[in-house]
Scaffold this motif. Sequence first.
Motif, PDB file in Angstrom:
ATOM      1  N   ILE A 185     -21.456 -13.783  65.316  1.00  0.00           N
ATOM      2  CA  ILE A 185     -21.785 -14.850  64.315  1.00  0.00           C
ATOM      3  C   ILE A 185     -21.150 -14.819  64.989  1.00  0.00           C
ATOM      4  O   ILE A 185     -20.348 -15.360  65.387  1.00  0.00           O
ATOM      5  CB  ILE A 185     -21.568 -13.958  63.062  1.00  0.00           C
ATOM      6  CG1 ILE A 185     -23.062 -12.962  62.280  1.00  0.00           C
ATOM      7  CG2 ILE A 185     -21.574 -15.295  62.381  1.00  0.00           C
ATOM      8  CD1 ILE A 185     -21.974 -12.728  60.515  1.00  0.00           C
TER       9      ILE A 185
ATOM     10  N   LYS B 194     -19.406 -18.766  59.169  1.00  0.00           N
ATOM     11  CA  LYS B 194     -18.845 -17.623  59.399  1.00  0.00           C
ATOM     12  C   LYS B 194     -18.512 -16.573  58.002  1.00  0.00           C
ATOM     13  O   LYS B 194     -19.141 -15.212  58.163  1.00  0.00           O
ATOM     14  CB  LYS B 194     -18.201 -17.113  60.476  1.00  0.00           C
ATOM     15  CG  LYS B 194     -18.850 -18.301  61.620  1.00  0.00           C
ATOM     16  CD  LYS B 194     -18.014 -17.779  62.573  1.00  0.00           C
ATOM     17  CE  LYS B 194     -16.852 -19.056  62.493  1.00  0.00           C
ATOM     18  NZ  LYS B 194     -15.843 -19.558  63.296  1.00  0.00           N
TER      19      LYS B 194
ATOM     20  N   HIS C  31     -27.264  -9.013  69.487  1.00  0.00           N
ATOM     21  CA  HIS C  31     -27.952 -10.839  69.045  1.00  0.00           C
ATOM     22  C   HIS C  31     -26.949 -11.416  68.614  1.00  0.00           C
ATOM     23  O   HIS C  31     -26.077 -10.858  68.182  1.00  0.00           O
ATOM     24  CB  HIS C  31     -28.860  -9.817  67.754  1.00  0.00           C
ATOM     25  CG  HIS C  31     -30.064  -9.305  67.951  1.00  0.00           C
ATOM     26  ND1 HIS C  31     -30.011  -8.089  68.321  1.00  0.00           N
ATOM     27  CD2 HIS C  31     -31.067  -9.312  68.378  1.00  0.00           C
ATOM     28  CE1 HIS C  31     -31.370  -7.449  68.272  1.00  0.00           C
ATOM     29  NE2 HIS C  31     -31.936  -8.481  68.758  1.00  0.00           N
TER      30      HIS C  31
ATOM     31  N   TYR D 170     -30.775 -18.572  66.529  1.00  0.00           N
ATOM     32  CA  TYR D 170     -30.756 -16.539  66.386  1.00  0.00           C
ATOM     33  C   TYR D 170     -31.564 -16.430  67.708  1.00  0.00           C
ATOM     34  O   TYR D 170     -32.730 -17.094  67.844  1.00  0.00           O
ATOM     35  CB  TYR D 170     -31.197 -15.618  65.220  1.00  0.00           C
ATOM     36  CG  TYR D 170     -31.503 -14.348  64.893  1.00  0.00           C
ATOM     37  CD1 TYR D 170     -30.356 -13.909  65.575  1.00  0.00           C
ATOM     38  CD2 TYR D 170     -32.659 -14.059  65.678  1.00  0.00           C
ATOM     39  CE1 TYR D 170     -30.375 -12.363  65.253  1.00  0.00           C
ATOM     40  CE2 TYR D 170     -32.919 -11.787  65.812  1.00  0.00           C
ATOM     41  CZ  TYR D 170     -31.796 -12.106  65.202  1.00  0.00           C
ATOM     42  OH  TYR D 170     -32.075 -10.230  65.737  1.00  0.00           O
TER      43      TYR D 170
ATOM     44  N   LEU E 270     -30.030 -14.345  56.830  1.00  0.00           N
ATOM     45  CA  LEU E 270     -29.801 -13.475  58.422  1.00  0.00           C
ATOM     46  C   LEU E 270     -30.480 -12.030  58.565  1.00  0.00           C
ATOM     47  O   LEU E 270     -30.447 -11.685  56.779  1.00  0.00           O
ATOM     48  CB  LEU E 270     -28.095 -13.398  58.197  1.00  0.00           C
ATOM     49  CG  LEU E 270     -27.696 -14.051  58.810  1.00  0.00           C
ATOM     50  CD1 LEU E 270     -26.541 -15.215  57.365  1.00  0.00           C
ATOM     51  CD2 LEU E 270     -25.828 -13.157  59.906  1.00  0.00           C
TER      52      LEU E 270
ATOM     53  N   ILE F 149     -30.137  -8.269  59.568  1.00  0.00           N
ATOM     54  CA  ILE F 149     -29.091  -7.364  60.569  1.00  0.00           C
ATOM     55  C   ILE F 149     -29.787  -5.848  60.586  1.00  0.00           C
ATOM     56  O   ILE F 149     -29.692  -5.168  59.130  1.00  0.00           O
ATOM     57  CB  ILE F 149     -27.562  -7.776  60.295  1.00  0.00           C
ATOM     58  CG1 ILE F 149     -26.581  -9.124  60.742  1.00  0.00           C
ATOM     59  CG2 ILE F 149     -27.214  -6.290  61.534  1.00  0.00           C
ATOM     60  CD1 ILE F 149     -25.926  -9.220  59.740  1.00  0.00           C
TER      61      ILE F 149
ATOM     62  N   TYR G   1     -26.418 -14.790  66.075  1.00  0.00           N
ATOM     63  CA  TYR G   1     -26.960 -16.140  65.459  1.00  0.00           C
ATOM     64  C   TYR G   1     -25.425 -16.885  65.231  1.00  0.00           C
ATOM     65  O   TYR G   1     -24.131 -16.741  65.003  1.00  0.00           O
ATOM     66  CB  TYR G   1     -26.625 -15.482  63.703  1.00  0.00           C
ATOM     67  CG  TYR G   1     -27.186 -14.664  63.007  1.00  0.00           C
ATOM     68  CD1 TYR G   1     -28.692 -15.420  62.692  1.00  0.00           C
ATOM     69  CD2 TYR G   1     -27.820 -13.155  62.515  1.00  0.00           C
ATOM     70  CE1 TYR G   1     -29.648 -14.849  62.056  1.00  0.00           C
ATOM     71  CE2 TYR G   1     -28.627 -12.535  62.249  1.00  0.00           C
ATOM     72  CZ  TYR G   1     -29.747 -13.289  62.320  1.00  0.00           C
ATOM     73  OH  TYR G   1     -30.625 -12.484  61.520  1.00  0.00           O
TER      74      TYR G   1
ATOM     75  N   VAL H 186     -29.591 -16.819  73.249  1.00  0.00           N
ATOM     76  CA  VAL H 186     -29.168 -17.906  73.022  1.00  0.00           C
ATOM     77  C   VAL H 186     -28.467 -18.928  74.095  1.00  0.00           C
ATOM     78  O   VAL H 186     -27.967 -19.536  73.730  1.00  0.00           O
ATOM     79  CB  VAL H 186     -27.880 -17.081  72.346  1.00  0.00           C
ATOM     80  CG1 VAL H 186     -27.296 -18.218  71.299  1.00  0.00           C
ATOM     81  CG2 VAL H 186     -28.963 -16.760  70.392  1.00  0.00           C
TER      82      VAL H 186
ATOM     83  N   THR I 127     -28.551 -11.907  73.100  1.00  0.00           N
ATOM     84  CA  THR I 127     -27.300 -12.389  73.325  1.00  0.00           C
ATOM     85  C   THR I 127     -28.029 -13.406  75.106  1.00  0.00           C
ATOM     86  O   THR I 127     -27.636 -14.998  74.823  1.00  0.00           O
ATOM     87  CB  THR I 127     -26.499 -11.660  73.545  1.00  0.00           C
ATOM     88  OG1 THR I 127     -26.179 -10.599  72.600  1.00  0.00           O
ATOM     89  CG2 THR I 127     -24.704 -12.297  73.987  1.00  0.00           C
TER      90      THR I 127
ATOM     91  N   THR J 172     -27.018 -21.112  58.548  1.00  0.00           N
ATOM     92  CA  THR J 172     -27.468 -20.335  60.397  1.00  0.00           C
ATOM     93  C   THR J 172     -29.394 -21.424  60.633  1.00  0.00           C
ATOM     94  O   THR J 172     -30.186 -21.336  60.469  1.00  0.00           O
ATOM     95  CB  THR J 172     -28.459 -19.034  60.127  1.00  0.00           C
ATOM     96  OG1 THR J 172     -28.933 -19.245  58.307  1.00  0.00           O
ATOM     97  CG2 THR J 172     -27.382 -18.360  59.877  1.00  0.00           C
TER      98      THR J 172
ATOM     99  N   VAL K 159     -23.739  -7.778  65.737  1.00  0.00           N
ATOM    100  CA  VAL K 159     -24.360  -8.857  65.672  1.00  0.00           C
ATOM    101  C   VAL K 159     -23.813  -9.764  66.227  1.00  0.00           C
ATOM    102  O   VAL K 159     -22.449  -9.176  65.902  1.00  0.00           O
ATOM    103  CB  VAL K 159     -25.364  -8.589  64.569  1.00  0.00           C
ATOM    104  CG1 VAL K 159     -25.579 -10.644  64.271  1.00  0.00           C
ATOM    105  CG2 VAL K 159     -26.777  -8.134  64.816  1.00  0.00           C
TER     106      VAL K 159
END
Lengths: 289, 285
Positions: free
Chosen positions: A43, A51, A220, A232, A33, A35, A222, A238, A235, A229, A41
């Motif tokens: 997860i 996580k 963002h 990525y 990752l 950041i 992950y 994904v 938002t 992971t 962010v």
Amino acid sequence: MSDQPPVIQVNDLHHTFLRGTPFEVQALKGATLEIKKGDAVGIIGRTGAGKSTIVQHFNGLIRSRERGKVIVLGHDMADPNLDVRAIRQRVGLVFQYPEAQLFERLVGDDVAFGPFKMGLSIDKVRERVRWAMNMVGLPFETFKDRFTFSLSGGEMRKAAIAGVLALRPEVLVLDESTSGVDPRGRKELLAYIRRLHEEEGLTIIFISTNMEDLAALVNHIYVVADGRTVMYGETGEVFSKPDELHRYDLGTPQITEVMYQLKRRGLPVNDRCISVEQAEEEVWKILNS
Amino acid sequence: MEDFEFLRNVTVGQYLPVDSIVHRMDPRTKLTIMLLMVIAITFNTSYTANVILLVVSFAFVIISNVPVSYILSGIKPAIPLIVVLALMQLLFYGDQYVPTGMVSVTLFKWGWIHITNGSVQLVVVSTLRFLQLMFLASLLTNTSTTAELTHGMEDMLRPFSKIGVPGHELSLVFTIALRFVPILAEQLEIVMKSQASRGADLGSRSKLQFVKTARLVTVLVVPLFIDALRRAEDLILAMEARCYVGGKKRSHMVQLHFNRTDLIAIGSVLIFTVIMVVFQNSFPL
């Protein structure tokens, strides 16, 4: 956002719990990752994906001796001479059910625990407690002398978060800290977190299983699955891949799902809508055209 | 650096699902053997006898298929305690303890420090005893599930119910206590991590700063007690909701079977214990 320096870099991280016992569990099998400073962010991942294990590396609660590298605010976490306490002040971590950490009789005293431990003067401690409590919606003057254990569940949650905020961290990690509160309390908490991000410039790392909350808060995301992971992106990006998310037993916000299905049925909508307001605009545009 | 992993150190009370003759034994057999071994251990104070007892306890570990390293890792956290106890016994007992059939011989004398053959024997024997008991206690829980153990205990206490011993209630208390050990260990880990995250000096390699650590106790104990009480309350509610009444001739999921292996096992340990007790004074040294 992309020109900001990274605050947390994790590269190919491995971690095994209860190593060397018959109960050994390999929790992380290569998590990577990065950041950036000032980012928010998310997860996500199903239960047991790793996580929490990842974020506990961020403030040195877990310092893996296995493969991989963790660099937090420029410090290599594997360095045995590292002052972990200094890192913990700069990276605040709030757990799920953080109210389990409350122990003082009065709310103000409990919030003051962290800054007091830092050896600050009374005035400075007071200043920080006031700021932290106001920041989570527990007005300092009203709540500082309340009995901690007479607070409601939602207020206890806020007091516990204030206890971490009082350290004035640069990075705030919330590990499912908004679950188990009633809908109104959750909405309030989310608004306060967003304010910390937008007005105070805190870097936010938010673990949640509630896709609506994520859509409302983070830039963002992950995706973590089986200790790695796996996805990525921004938002919206994904959440625009529901098929891939389903493969990891995850979903999208309901509104995104609706837009995605509408598009599949041939309606020319943008399926990257992650909030009801965006979707409303999209649908309105199509109805008017 | 995994300063917060507690479950790793709690090996007593943790069932290990491997297969062995000891695992398949009736829990009543294991409890009886445990009792007999404790009797043998308490009666013997000589070096030889304690070495024999240690070898026998260790043999039990071997046949039970429980990894030796696993049992030893459970002893590790107790080492400081053993060392402190041993030092105290060595330094302060002097000639107050004279093993039966021996003459007190002073080995070393300097100021108030007075070491005799008796105090040396005391130190060595108590360490050996500690190891034997540790092996047996963790073996008992490593090879039997809590359900097996409590049913075994309840069954063995049944004859005493005539004189008012609440066998069922006792075994229930025992079950709950054992069941809560890993839960509380886990909760303690969470609380420690939360407090460390907001500035407490936990897990930052200050293991030798006892005073500093002691001051942090309230930070951990208050949240832990609140959690334990809350869990107890939930448990009471759950039991009440299912109309739980103790000892009303309830049937069990686990049926106990006492077979020939158990008989042979108890028989041989019984003979061993009788020999160890009867000949306790005949061992050389």
